[in-house]
Enzyme design. Structure first.
Site, short mmCIF file in Angstrom:
data_model
loop_
_atom_site.label_atom_id
_atom_site.label_comp_id
_atom_site.label_asym_id
_atom_site.label_seq_id
_atom_site.Cartn_x
_atom_site.Cartn_y
_atom_site.Cartn_z
N ASP A 1 1.14 -1.28 -0.29
CA ASP A 1 0.19 -0.27 -0.58
C ASP A 1 1.29 1.79 -0.32
O ASP A 1 1.75 1.51 0.86
CB ASP A 1 -1.19 -0.05 1.41
N GLU B 1 1.11 -0.65 -5.06
CA GLU B 1 -0.05 0.28 -5.16
C GLU B 1 1.11 1.20 -5.69
O GLU B 1 1.99 2.79 -4.59
CB GLU B 1 -0.49 0.60 -4.21
#
Length: 634
Positions: free
Chosen positions: A314, A367
């Site tokens: 993330d 990401e």
């Protein structure tokens, strides 16, 4: 009362590795471990707290009284406090009571290496083990082949707390969800499930992205072994599991990692690097060896002990840039005067090297939303070493294009074609994730313009375009059946919509696209290579039509794809074809079974010896409204 007995699981080699930041299985040493010492069963505790004046274990076994069980600090300057307490059993609640050396302040902290935590809002750690009899040998032995970058990779992103709810909106457990989830994912044809952060978190509205228990699956849904069973069942059904992993930041909850021993132990001491303004959270100190070992050990832990097949990392962009979400004067350049966080770069490279060296058939997915170079290229070539990177540019451009009324699309044709100018600079995954269906952005279905028929035709077209565009795929739950309302983490998906034909049609489109993706090598064998894609016509902005070829290792398996981005039926639409043969329609998003108008080129279409689009052969087709058609060449 049972006192603490001197005991250690650490060797000198362990300590040296820990200090050097190279101990990648710290969870085998730090934390609470059920062991036997001199014939007596109990728990060995070990915690890293180098600036503490004292560390005591408090829990339900000593009435939370600090003085009863004081740990000893090791002599080797590692900062590790440890000791064995007899007769404590599995299920005991505990915390560490830490008195700071600096200011004498005493705090009660959950164990950073706890395997199991109390159900929020309670915050104690629980003595536990990870005993489990896995039955996924077939999957694990073949994973290297099935989880490879030249294989189909279609991911269903799931937030477990809101996929389905029980009576009176209660959370369903891992055990209650497992069979339904396996059946549904198998039915719709996704190759992988990605769980939004499953590690323990205190605050539901964070969706799991503010972690306090890095080594514990959240107890909201049951015990650690229950989550293992869910993964086991997915594997037995041939479905891979990706876990969302959050090494980018953590909350400042009193029982968490922040200011752990009275010092900035896990977070960077410089607030310009140690505090995240967007999420009001703390940022790890990636330059500290012991912190790097903690994070990499955590990644290894989930792959080793929970058989995860990949980690989606993330907020990588927020880690890479010192000025991320910071104004002028709120950040300090690196030693070369640049904005890159050099500690993060070396950390991410090391993380990926460790993962790929130790686990066959896993993937790491970044990401990362910027143009930072070589994110998904090997570290030995200068890359960060990820297996894949989210193609955020494609996602933004595509959704922006599709939200326009069809009459205006001819003026925005480049928003579709631009992605192919950089499509092969990284190993891209095409994501329609949870971030695109919250905070007033509308659901994917509700972004589509036009009346009801056009909305669903556009949605079918969008998904057909996604699945035939180079790259792997990710779709957030609910999007696969055209959920109209925005995602609400506090309630179940709107499963009742599947009683309506249009929504059922979207689910069937996704099911058939997944089957098409898995059955056609041209869609996956070269999905990250320019050799796997060829434009037929990218410049027909007037008609808003794209035509292209997808290629695999065998030219006999190539596919021709034509997208019509308006509701106008195009008759006698000619496209160039590189070789002679026949075109056979194998997918048409306008089929009646999906809720379309049913316009089709029936049977086998003869490829004519008529030069067109710079090729020696061509074919004349009917293009259905708002459609994607896929042809095999025979």
């Amino acid at each position: 009362m049972n006192k603490v007995i001197s005991h250690s699981l650490f060797t000198d080699f362990d300590i040296n590795l820990f200090k050097a930041g190279k101990h990648y299985k710290l969870y085998e040493k730090l934390g609470a471990h059920l062991i036997e010492v001199n014939g007596v069963k109990g728990v060995y505790f070990a915690v890293w707290a180098p600036t503490a004046a004292s560390v005591c274990v408090i829990g339900d076994f000593n009435y939370w009284i600090a003085e009863e069980h004081q740990l000893e600090v090791r002599w080797d300057s590692s900062g590790i406090w440890e000791g064995f307490i007899p007769y404590i059993e599995k299920g005991a609640l505990y915390k560490y009571k830490i008195q700071s050396n600096a200011d004498g302040i005493t705090t009660e902290k959950a164990d950073p290496f706890s395997l199991y935590c109390e159900k929020p809002p309670h915050t104690a750690s629980i003595v536990w083990n990870l005993d489990y009899d896995w039955k996924d040998e077939k999957w694990m032995n073949s994973r290297k082949e099935t989880n490879h970058l030249n294989k189909p990779y279609s991911v269903y992103e799931v937030h477990l707390g809101s996929w389905k709810r029980g009576d009176q909106n209660r959370f369903l457990t891992y055990l209650e969800l497992a069979d339904d989830l396996v059946k549904y994912v198998k039915e719709t044809g996704f190759t992988h499930v990605e769980f939004m952060p499953i590690m323990e978190y205190p605050y539901d509205p964070s969706w799991g992205y503010q972690l306090t228990g890095y080594f514990a699956p959240t107890s909201r849904f049951g015990k650690p072994q229950d989550f293992m069973l869910m993964i086991d069942k997915l594997h037995q059904a041939g479905i891979g599991v990706i876990l969302d992993w959050v090494p980018s930041h953590f909350p400042d909850d009193a029982h968490g990692l922040g200011f752990f021993d009275g010092s900035h132990l896990y977070e960077h001491p410089d607030r310009r690097k140690g505090y995240h303004p967007d999420w009001k959270s703390l940022v790890f100190n990636y330059g500290r060896n012991e912190v790097r070992a903690f994070l990499i050990s955590n990644a290894v832990f989930w792959l080793q002990n929970y058989h995860a097949d990949g980690l989606r990392v993330d907020a990588v962009a927020s880690m890479l840039y010192l000025d991320y979400s910071r104004k002028e004067g709120e950040w300090e350049p690196n030693i070369y005067g640049g904005r890159e966080n050099l500690d993060t770069i070396t950390f991410l490279k090391e993380f990926n090297e460790v993962i790929y060296a130790n686990f066959d058939g896993v993937q790491t997915i970044a990401e990362e939303s910027t143009s930072f170079p070589m994110v998904s290229r090997p570290t030995f070539t200068g890359g960060l070493g990820f297996g894949m990177k989210w193609m955020m540019g494609w996602m933004h451009d595509t959704l922006k294009y599709f939200q326009k009324e069809t009459v205006y699309r001819k003026y925005h044709h480049n928003e579709l074609t631009f992605s192919m100018t950089y499509a092969f600079t990284e190993n891209f995954m095409l994501p329609f994730s949870h971030d695109e269906v919250v905070y007033g952005k509308k659901s994917i279905a509700d972004k589509m313009p036009g009346d009801e028929w056009q909305k669903f035709a556009n949605l079918r077209l969008l998904y057909g375009y996604m699945f035939t565009h180079p790259g792997t795929k990710l779709l957030f739950m609910g999007s696969e059946f055209g959920q109209i309302g925005e995602w609400n983490f506090e309630q179940s998906l709107d499963w009742h919509l599947l009683q309506y034909d249009y929504h059922l049609g979207i689910k069937k489109v996704i099911t058939d696209l997944n089957q098409l993706y898995k059955s056609q090598p041209a869609l996956y064998e070269k999905q990250f290579s320019s050799e796997g894609f060829e434009w037929i016509n990218y410049s027909d902005e007037q008609n808003a039509v794209l035509a292209y070829i997808r290629k695999g290792n065998n030219s006999n398996e190539n596919l021709v794809i034509i997208c019509n981005f308006t509701q106008v039926v195009r008759e006698n639409y000619r496209i160039g074809i590189p070789y002679k043969g026949k075109l056979v329609e194998i997918f048409n998003s306008d089929a009646k079974v999906y809720g379309g108008s049913g316009i089709s080129n029936s049977g086998k279409l003869e490829i004519e010896s008529t030069p067109y689009h710079g090729r020696n052969f061509s074919a004349s087709l009917i293009l259905p409204p708002l459609s994607v058609i896929v042809y095999s060449i025979y």
